[in-house]
Design a protein around this motif. Structure first.
Motif, PDB file in Angstrom:
ATOM      1  N   ALA A   9      81.287  22.798  71.823  1.00  0.00           N
ATOM      2  CA  ALA A   9      81.452  23.294  70.750  1.00  0.00           C
ATOM      3  C   ALA A   9      80.831  22.165  69.772  1.00  0.00           C
ATOM      4  N   ARG A  10      80.214  21.922  68.685  1.00  0.00           N
ATOM      5  CA  ARG A  10      80.058  20.926  67.661  1.00  0.00           C
ATOM      6  C   ARG A  10      80.986  20.622  66.760  1.00  0.00           C
ATOM      7  N   ASN A  11      81.149  19.178  66.908  1.00  0.00           N
ATOM      8  CA  ASN A  11      82.840  18.311  67.079  1.00  0.00           C
ATOM      9  C   ASN A  11      81.845  17.286  65.790  1.00  0.00           C
ATOM     10  N   VAL A  12      82.838  16.854  64.475  1.00  0.00           N
ATOM     11  CA  VAL A  12      82.866  16.111  63.451  1.00  0.00           C
ATOM     12  C   VAL A  12      83.977  15.688  63.589  1.00  0.00           C
ATOM     13  N   LEU A  13      83.919  14.707  62.663  1.00  0.00           N
ATOM     14  CA  LEU A  13      85.034  13.288  63.140  1.00  0.00           C
ATOM     15  C   LEU A  13      84.860  13.177  62.052  1.00  0.00           C
TER      16      LEU A  13
END
Length: 378
Positions: free
Chosen positions: A166-170
């Protein structure tokens, strides 16, 4: 998926005695206007929401107004605490806010939030990791060797599951560094000494975008998708050259991240001026830029001056600092508009230096005697 990335609001901050609450409202209104023009799937606030752990009432009121306005635009908000914030206070009403899609994470926990969102490209996961110190990570993982911020971050991230398909944003708030030096300013509170506060960007390889807070100048940290959005205003004269902005990020299919910055226009700019008093008061000079800017002035006059601060204030009503070049050459300091941190003796010495050009020993002895008799020698 589109997100607006902001950080380092420092709501409630004063600089040299000047209350910036209206300046902050002015730029936050610009952010709201941008959200109306550029629809996004979420607003990312990467820490230092307030300037101190116990913010003044007007700061809480302003942030409440801003969150309410954003919520009325039906924009989800994702907030993490910074090193200036009180995580416990920031989390007040956390569950209630979450029902309104205002997600707040203030304190490091063994499991920090991973919020899933969907669009035509599939799943995107937002991870909210607040600012934390090595001691807090050590308390969670006592068997790990944790001394530095980087060791603490590694210990936390290695236990946090990430779906790499998946696309992950922190969203986080730490001093993250890359291969090139991070440009700092003197308004940023140092997290530690000796470089132990630095965290390498290489720890974030699992994340498609890392929304950072802490550094006030907008810039990348190691790669374009690990970014500081910067503060919303200039908070010291070391930031005079900064172009403040907010960051719009667009994540399409995995691996594709586009970054656009939108400038913020301050209510009053912050700038330095230098020259002889007479020249700085010349109408052509005062009219060359906004005379209501926040000003740091250096006077190059060698002769004695009578009340130069008041004379400058008549033309520059928001002057914050005044220094004499001849005093700087001798290693001394001038008068700042913020006198709250100075002792009566220091104020008296600064006054003598500014009015007569020197603090004679005889005059200083007399001043000390007066202060001692009045019970204010410190």
């Amino acid at each position: 998926m589109r997100f607006l990335h902001m950080a380092d609001l420092h709501i409630g901050k004063s600089v040299n005695g000047m209350n910036l609450i209206e300046d902050q409202r002015y730029v936050l209104t610009q952010v709201l206007d941008l959200l109306k023009k550029e629809p996004v799937n979420g607003l990312l606030l990467a820490g230092d929401i307030y300037d101190r752990s116990i913010p003044p009432a007007e700061a809480v009121t302003l942030f409440d107004w801003f969150l309410t306005e954003v919520s009325e635009l039906l924009v989800p908000v994702f907030v993490v605490a910074g090193n200036h914030d009180s995580g416990e206070r920031l989390e007040f009403g956390q569950k209630l806010f979450g029902r309104q899609k205002v997600y707040v994470e203030g304190i490091l926990k063994e499991e920090f939030p991973a919020i899933e969102m969907e669009d035509e490209y599939g799943t995107l996961i937002l991870h909210l990791l607040p600012y934390f110190k090595p001691a807090q990570a050590k308390a969670l993982y006592p068997d790990d060797e944790i001394r530095t911020y980087e060791e603490a971050m590694r210990a936390v991230l290695m236990r946090h599951p990430v779906d790499r398909t998946a696309r992950n944003v922190l969203v986080t708030h730490q001093f993250v560094t890359g291969t090139e030096p991070v440009r700092q300013s003197d308004s940023e509170l140092s997290l530690s000494v000796g470089g132990a506060d630095q965290v390498s960007y290489s720890l974030f390889e699992d994340y498609d975008y890392v929304a950072l807070g802490h550094i006030h100048g907008p810039q990348r940290a190691g790669r374009d998708s690990v970014r500081y959005s910067g503060s919303i205003l200039k908070y010291s004269f070391s930031e005079e050259s900064h172009k403040k902005s907010v960051t719009l990020i667009e994540l399409e299919q995995k691996g594709e991240v586009n970054v656009t910055t939108y400038p913020l226009t301050p209510l009053h700019d912050m700038r330095r001026i230098k020259g002889k008093l007479e020249n700085l008061l010349d109408p052509e000079v005062t009219g060359a830029a906004d005379c209501e800017d926040y000003i740091s002035a250096v006077l190059t006059d060698e002769e004695e001056l009578a009340d130069p601060m008041e004379k400058l204030r008549a033309s520059y009503p928001n002057i914050m600092e005044l220094n004499l070049e001849k005093r700087q050459r001798s290693g001394g300091n001038g008068i700042s508009a913020d006198v709250r941190e100075k002792t009566p003796l220091e104020l008296g010495e600064a006054f003598l230096l500014l009015t007569s050009g020197e603090a004679e020993e005889k005059r200083m002895d007399f001043l000390k005697q007066l202060l001692e008799e009045g019970g204010s020698d410190r």
